[in-house]
Design a protein around this motif. Structure first.
Motif, PDB file in Angstrom:
ATOM      1  N   LYS A   9       0.828  -1.203   0.000  1.00 18.97           N
ATOM      2  CA  LYS A   9       0.000   0.000   0.000  1.00 18.97           C
ATOM      3  C   LYS A   9       0.867   1.260   0.000  1.00 18.97           C
ATOM      4  O   LYS A   9       1.927   1.287   0.604  1.00 18.97           O
ATOM      5  N   GLN A  10       0.354   2.296  -0.654  1.00 20.72           N
ATOM      6  CA  GLN A  10       1.036   3.587  -0.658  1.00 20.72           C
ATOM      7  C   GLN A  10       0.944   4.196   0.743  1.00 20.72           C
ATOM      8  O   GLN A  10      -0.129   4.249   1.340  1.00 20.72           O
ATOM      9  N   ILE A  11       2.093   4.647   1.272  1.00 18.82           N
ATOM     10  CA  ILE A  11       2.132   5.278   2.596  1.00 18.82           C
ATOM     11  C   ILE A  11       2.296   6.787   2.402  1.00 18.82           C
ATOM     12  O   ILE A  11       3.223   7.233   1.719  1.00 18.82           O
ATOM     13  N   ARG A  12       1.401   7.555   3.000  1.00 13.96           N
ATOM     14  CA  ARG A  12       1.463   9.014   2.926  1.00 13.96           C
ATOM     15  C   ARG A  12       1.835   9.560   4.299  1.00 13.96           C
ATOM     16  O   ARG A  12       1.122   9.336   5.267  1.00 13.96           O
ATOM     17  N   LYS A  13       2.945  10.265   4.363  1.00 11.09           N
ATOM     18  CA  LYS A  13       3.424  10.853   5.619  1.00 11.09           C
ATOM     19  C   LYS A  13       2.783  12.231   5.771  1.00 11.09           C
ATOM     20  O   LYS A  13       2.796  13.034   4.841  1.00 11.09           O
ATOM     21  N   ALA A  14       2.203  12.488   6.940  1.00 10.51           N
ATOM     22  CA  ALA A  14       1.502  13.748   7.168  1.00 10.51           C
ATOM     23  C   ALA A  14       1.518  14.080   8.659  1.00 10.51           C
ATOM     24  O   ALA A  14       2.149  13.375   9.453  1.00 10.51           O
ATOM     25  N   VAL A  15       0.830  15.163   9.024  1.00 13.53           N
ATOM     26  CA  VAL A  15       0.736  15.579  10.430  1.00 13.53           C
ATOM     27  C   VAL A  15      -0.717  15.877  10.780  1.00 13.53           C
ATOM     28  O   VAL A  15      -1.540  16.145   9.907  1.00 13.53           O
ATOM     29  N   ARG A  16      -1.006  15.858  12.066  1.00  9.90           N
ATOM     30  CA  ARG A  16      -2.264  16.346  12.617  1.00  9.90           C
ATOM     31  C   ARG A  16      -1.907  17.219  13.810  1.00  9.90           C
ATOM     32  O   ARG A  16      -0.979  16.922  14.565  1.00  9.90           O
ATOM     33  N   CYS A  17      -2.660  18.319  13.975  1.00 10.51           N
ATOM     34  CA  CYS A  17      -2.405  19.283  15.036  1.00 10.51           C
ATOM     35  C   CYS A  17      -3.688  19.488  15.848  1.00 10.51           C
ATOM     36  O   CYS A  17      -4.674  20.020  15.341  1.00 10.51           O
ATOM     37  N   TYR A  18      -3.656  19.040  17.099  1.00  8.89           N
ATOM     38  CA  TYR A  18      -4.806  19.137  17.993  1.00  8.89           C
ATOM     39  C   TYR A  18      -4.645  20.380  18.864  1.00  8.89           C
ATOM     40  O   TYR A  18      -3.742  20.441  19.693  1.00  8.89           O
ATOM     41  N   LEU A  19      -5.510  21.366  18.655  1.00 11.02           N
ATOM     42  CA  LEU A  19      -5.536  22.580  19.471  1.00 11.02           C
ATOM     43  C   LEU A  19      -6.686  22.406  20.455  1.00 11.02           C
ATOM     44  O   LEU A  19      -7.859  22.386  20.061  1.00 11.02           O
ATOM     45  N   PRO A  43      -7.162  19.616  11.965  1.00 11.64           N
ATOM     46  CA  PRO A  43      -6.265  20.288  11.026  1.00 11.64           C
ATOM     47  C   PRO A  43      -4.938  19.541  10.861  1.00 11.64           C
ATOM     48  O   PRO A  43      -4.388  19.005  11.815  1.00 11.64           O
ATOM     49  N   GLY A  44      -4.469  19.552   9.635  1.00 11.27           N
ATOM     50  CA  GLY A  44      -3.193  18.904   9.324  1.00 11.27           C
ATOM     51  C   GLY A  44      -3.102  18.646   7.841  1.00 11.27           C
ATOM     52  O   GLY A  44      -3.983  18.998   7.075  1.00 11.27           O
ATOM     53  N   GLY A  45      -1.994  18.010   7.449  1.00  6.29           N
ATOM     54  CA  GLY A  45      -1.817  17.729   6.032  1.00  6.29           C
ATOM     55  C   GLY A  45      -0.454  17.156   5.732  1.00  6.29           C
ATOM     56  O   GLY A  45       0.308  16.796   6.628  1.00  6.29           O
ATOM     57  N   THR A  53       8.302  18.329  10.479  1.00  4.23           N
ATOM     58  CA  THR A  53       6.897  18.011  10.763  1.00  4.23           C
ATOM     59  C   THR A  53       6.219  19.094  11.616  1.00  4.23           C
ATOM     60  O   THR A  53       5.047  19.397  11.418  1.00  4.23           O
ATOM     61  N   LYS A  54       6.956  19.674  12.538  1.00  5.94           N
ATOM     62  CA  LYS A  54       6.386  20.737  13.376  1.00  5.94           C
ATOM     63  C   LYS A  54       6.016  21.958  12.525  1.00  5.94           C
ATOM     64  O   LYS A  54       4.959  22.567  12.725  1.00  5.94           O
ATOM     65  N   GLU A  55       6.872  22.289  11.553  1.00  6.22           N
ATOM     66  CA  GLU A  55       6.580  23.405  10.645  1.00  6.22           C
ATOM     67  C   GLU A  55       5.317  23.115   9.831  1.00  6.22           C
ATOM     68  O   GLU A  55       4.500  24.006   9.602  1.00  6.22           O
ATOM     69  N   THR A  56       5.171  21.866   9.411  1.00 11.54           N
ATOM     70  CA  THR A  56       3.978  21.469   8.654  1.00 11.54           C
ATOM     71  C   THR A  56       2.725  21.657   9.498  1.00 11.54           C
ATOM     72  O   THR A  56       1.715  22.186   9.022  1.00 11.54           O
ATOM     73  N   ALA A  57       2.780  21.237  10.756  1.00 11.91           N
ATOM     74  CA  ALA A  57       1.620  21.360  11.644  1.00 11.91           C
ATOM     75  C   ALA A  57       1.216  22.826  11.818  1.00 11.91           C
ATOM     76  O   ALA A  57       0.024  23.157  11.769  1.00 11.91           O
ATOM     77  N   ILE A  58       2.192  23.699  12.000  1.00 14.38           N
ATOM     78  CA  ILE A  58       1.922  25.133  12.162  1.00 14.38           C
ATOM     79  C   ILE A  58       1.318  25.708  10.876  1.00 14.38           C
ATOM     80  O   ILE A  58       0.320  26.434  10.907  1.00 14.38           O
ATOM     81  N   LYS A  62      -2.703  27.070  10.204  1.00 14.01           N
ATOM     82  CA  LYS A  62      -2.967  28.424   9.699  1.00 14.01           C
ATOM     83  C   LYS A  62      -3.794  28.368   8.410  1.00 14.01           C
ATOM     84  O   LYS A  62      -4.771  29.101   8.250  1.00 14.01           O
ATOM     85  N   GLU A  63      -3.411  27.466   7.486  1.00 15.32           N
ATOM     86  CA  GLU A  63      -4.111  27.367   6.206  1.00 15.32           C
ATOM     87  C   GLU A  63      -5.543  26.864   6.338  1.00 15.32           C
ATOM     88  O   GLU A  63      -6.410  27.240   5.560  1.00 15.32           O
ATOM     89  N   GLU A  64      -5.801  26.009   7.323  1.00 13.29           N
ATOM     90  CA  GLU A  64      -7.122  25.394   7.444  1.00 13.29           C
ATOM     91  C   GLU A  64      -8.047  26.071   8.446  1.00 13.29           C
ATOM     92  O   GLU A  64      -9.258  25.851   8.409  1.00 13.29           O
ATOM     93  N   THR A  65      -7.483  26.891   9.349  1.00 16.61           N
ATOM     94  CA  THR A  65      -8.321  27.524  10.373  1.00 16.61           C
ATOM     95  C   THR A  65      -8.121  29.034  10.486  1.00 16.61           C
ATOM     96  O   THR A  65      -8.966  29.718  11.040  1.00 16.61           O
ATOM     97  N   GLY A  66      -6.975  29.533  10.043  1.00 12.11           N
ATOM     98  CA  GLY A  66      -6.646  30.946  10.230  1.00 12.11           C
ATOM     99  C   GLY A  66      -5.901  31.216  11.518  1.00 12.11           C
ATOM    100  O   GLY A  66      -5.422  32.325  11.749  1.00 12.11           O
ATOM    101  N   LEU A  67      -5.749  30.200  12.378  1.00  8.48           N
ATOM    102  CA  LEU A  67      -5.089  30.373  13.673  1.00  8.48           C
ATOM    103  C   LEU A  67      -3.594  30.088  13.574  1.00  8.48           C
ATOM    104  O   LEU A  67      -3.175  29.164  12.879  1.00  8.48           O
ATOM    105  N   LYS A  68      -2.803  30.885  14.292  1.00  7.53           N
ATOM    106  CA  LYS A  68      -1.372  30.629  14.403  1.00  7.53           C
ATOM    107  C   LYS A  68      -1.156  29.904  15.733  1.00  7.53           C
ATOM    108  O   LYS A  68      -1.265  30.504  16.804  1.00  7.53           O
TER     109      LYS A  68
END
Length: 168
Positions: A9-19, A43-45, A53-58, A62-68
């Motif tokens: 299976k194709q593995i996709r590496k991503a992040v999720r950020c729980y605020l 939010p994540g991607g 990965t931390k930069e991706t989460a931040i 921002k891109e999905e919610t507008g929050l920093k």
């Protein structure tokens, strides 16, 4: 944990950020036109070239919610296996942010009570970590976690494996 399923299976590496703040969490909800219309998500991607990965989460928050989001903490790894693909998420959590929630072309975002979110009919499987049986690994500074979730194409959960690890 879950390794036996990885073969072809194709593995996709991503992040999720729980605020999370005051028993509430920030979620996105997909609008009409998106293949996951009506579903709640965290939010994540995908990680972009050269990004940590931390930069991706931040960036994704921002891109999905507008929050920093600020003072992110790495909390663990979540593997979600679908019949034909695998998502490998690095998971971050925070309770600090700047800005206001915004609406976007593909999704809206909102604060929602965790218990209310868990009762929704259309939630993506990464919301499972907010369940009272698993949330300690996400919100307690003493612990990290590793989680494996197997789902079908309709997001029905078929199997869950979970390990809580002391954060040394």
């Amino acid at each position: 944990m879950g390794d036996k399923y990885y073969m072809e299976k194709q593995i996709r590496k991503a992040v999720r950020c729980y605020l999370i703040k005051d028993e509430k969490v920030v979620v996105t909800k997909y609008k009409e036109g998106n293949r996951k219309f009506g579903y709640y998500d965290i939010p994540g991607g995908k990680i972009e070239g050269g990004e940590k990965t931390k930069e991706t989460a931040i960036r994704e928050m921002k891109e999905e919610t507008g929050l920093k989001v600020k003072n992110l903490k790495y909390k663990g790894n979540m593997i979600i296996e679908y019949p034909n693909r695998i998502f490998d998420f690095d998971v971050f959590v925070s309770n600090e942010y700047e800005g206001k929630l915004q609406e976007f072309e593909e999704n809206t975002s909102e604060w929602i009570e965790i218990n209310e979110l868990l009762q929704k009919e259309k939630i993506l499987s990464n919301i499972m970590i907010l369940n009272r049986f698993f949330i300690k690994g996400l919100v307690d500074d003493q612990y990290n976690f590793k989680m494996y979730i197997q789902v079908d194409e309709k997001e029905n959960i078929l199997d869950v494996e979970y390990k809580l690890k002391d954060n040394e």
